[in-house]
Design a protein around this motif. Structure first.
Motif, PDB file in Angstrom:
ATOM      1  N   ASP A 171      21.928  12.935  21.732  1.00 23.39           N
ATOM      2  CA  ASP A 171      22.059  14.160  22.502  1.00 23.39           C
ATOM      3  C   ASP A 171      20.944  15.117  22.092  1.00 23.39           C
ATOM      4  O   ASP A 171      19.784  14.703  21.990  1.00 23.39           O
ATOM      5  N   THR A 172      21.236  16.357  21.820  1.00 19.83           N
ATOM      6  CA  THR A 172      20.183  17.318  21.482  1.00 19.83           C
ATOM      7  C   THR A 172      19.807  17.298  20.007  1.00 19.83           C
ATOM      8  O   THR A 172      18.950  18.074  19.577  1.00 19.83           O
ATOM      9  N   TYR A 173      20.438  16.424  19.228  1.00 20.13           N
ATOM     10  CA  TYR A 173      20.051  16.204  17.831  1.00 20.13           C
ATOM     11  C   TYR A 173      19.074  15.031  17.840  1.00 20.13           C
ATOM     12  O   TYR A 173      19.417  13.894  17.581  1.00 20.13           O
ATOM     13  N   HIS A 174      17.823  15.350  18.160  1.00 23.73           N
ATOM     14  CA  HIS A 174      16.844  14.344  18.540  1.00 23.73           C
ATOM     15  C   HIS A 174      16.401  13.475  17.365  1.00 23.73           C
ATOM     16  O   HIS A 174      15.980  13.980  16.325  1.00 23.73           O
ATOM     17  N   GLY A 175      16.481  12.156  17.559  1.00 22.89           N
ATOM     18  CA  GLY A 175      15.822  11.234  16.647  1.00 22.89           C
ATOM     19  C   GLY A 175      16.428  11.109  15.271  1.00 22.89           C
ATOM     20  O   GLY A 175      15.697  10.917  14.293  1.00 22.89           O
ATOM     21  N   HIS A 176      17.771  11.160  15.176  1.00 23.20           N
ATOM     22  CA  HIS A 176      18.429  11.021  13.872  1.00 23.20           C
ATOM     23  C   HIS A 176      19.538   9.975  13.936  1.00 23.20           C
ATOM     24  O   HIS A 176      20.721  10.288  13.684  1.00 23.20           O
TER      25      HIS A 176
END
Length: 402
Positions: A320-325
């Protein structure tokens, strides 16, 4: 592979230089087929494809990219992101100049790729800006993951994320909106079925569309050859959407046992975004309303992914908006009973399969596209080592390391 500008047609084209071979020496290889880790492996890539995988090499081949201190995996597949939206105050972001949002998306596409996410399903943006990002990535104008898009997600008037989406009401208007997305050649249709955590005042368990409206969206999309991703935390809208053949449920923190059983029977995918909720709770400066909802949903979201596994629901990962984790999601999956290999498959081949790319990417196998990442450490023992990315290859092109 290189990018050239064709003066005659005035189009950018990709030119493959045949015979270009890259050799990777892997300290450990988890190919995400379900097999355990193998050690001292050599992976050969020709142009954009994996052409050989061999284990048990006694020494690093000459001219190989030395990843002997790393674990090598397929590139991660994020099935739920929004390149133009960052975690935080979404209402404020919706008011930013459109050009600024475009630039932010270019940055996020680059950063996500460099964190090892080589394929992303973007499930909704303003004004079809994702159409341009997809084209720019394909033509090599900007760096980014393989991108699937959903255009402008469909939401009711005043519904969840109305400030970003296409506000429509009624069966006929929903069918028209689906056709507008198809006109832009989107890959998926996105429908906001329930309320959402990031919209002030929205009730996450409320069905924001009627059963007839939900059915119309799914029918119109399927007739147009596209699948439907439905934003649903829980509530009556979940059963309605599953019953009418929705393809994926996004988030799903409050899905009931009956919902999950029906999903397993119907083959409906769940895209888990539990890592985002964790990040909201552990990041200063989040909007108060967002925090309240996150506190109420985190334990439920974790429990749901564990129950989904037990009921046999197909599961994929969304940042979602917690990009790239993806590391956080991997940790939560393992806490909820997934074996390390099963959890890594959620981040890779499961997502590729959901995106109808299972024969293209998602595993390190001969014939697959060379989407490969290397991390420092052993993710089967330390999930957070996925944050320590040392090498990224997408389609045979190296973006990090090498």
């Amino acid at each position: 592979m290189r990018t050239e500008y064709d003066m005659k047609t005035r189009n950018v084209r990709k030119v493959i230089i045949m015979g270009t071979i890259k050799t990777l020496f892997c300290g450990a290889l988890i190919d995400c087929t379900g097999a355990p880790a193998r050690h001292s492996c050599v992976v050969e890539v020709e142009d954009d494809r994996i052409v050989s995988v061999t284990a048990g090499s006694r020494e690093v081949p000459k001219a190989a990219i030395d990843l002997s201190d790393c674990t090598v995996l397929p590139g991660f597949v994020d099935c739920h992101d929004h390149l133009g939206i960052d975690m935080g105050d979404e209402v404020a972001q919706s008011k930013e100049p459109f050009a600024y949002t475009a630039i932010k998306g270019v940055r996020n596409a680059r950063d996500i790729l460099r964190k090892g996410v080589t394929t992303v399903r973007d499930v909704g943006e303003q004004e079809f800006i994702d159409v341009s990002w997809r084209r720019a990535i394909r033509e090599g104008l900007i760096e980014g993951p393989n991108l699937l898009i959903s255009g402008k997600f469909i939401t009711r008037t005043g519904g969840h994320a109305w400030f970003f989406g296409n506000e429509v009401d009624g069966v006929d208007a929903i069918r028209r909106s689906v056709r507008e997305q198809l006109k832009q050649h989107v890959d998926w249709i996105k429908l906001m079925v329930s309320g959402g955590s990031s919209t002030p005042g929205s009730v996450v368990m409320m069905a924001e569309y009627s059963e007839a409206e939900i059915a119309a969206c799914i029918d119109e999309a399927h007739r147009g050859g596209k699948k439907v991703a439905a934003h649903i935390h829980g509530g009556p809208g979940a059963a309605w959407a599953i019953r009418h053949g929705v393809d994926t449920i996004e988030h799903g923190a409050f899905l009931t046992d009956d919902d999950l059983k029906m999903m397993a029977d119907k083959g409906t995918w769940l895209v888990s975004t539990a890592g985002l909720i964790w990040a909201i709770l552990n990041t200063p400066g989040m909007p108060p309303d967002y925090l309240v909802k996150a506190r109420k949903s985190f334990d439920c979201a974790k429990s749901t992914i564990g129950k989904a596994r037990r009921y046999g629901v197909k599961l994929a990962y969304g940042g979602d908006t917690y990009h790239g984790h993806p590391a956080v999601e991997l940790s939560l999956l393992m806490e909820e009973g997934f074996s390390p290999i099963e959890a890594l498959q959620v981040l890779t081949i499961n997502g590729a399969t959901l995106c109808d790319l299972g024969d293209v990417t998602g595993t390190v196998e001969v014939g697959k596209q060379a989407d490969i990442v290397a991390v420092k450490g052993e993710p089967t023992k330390d999930p957070m080592c996925l944050e320590a990315v040392r090498f990224v290859m997408k389609g045979g092109q190296v973006y990090v390391g090498g």
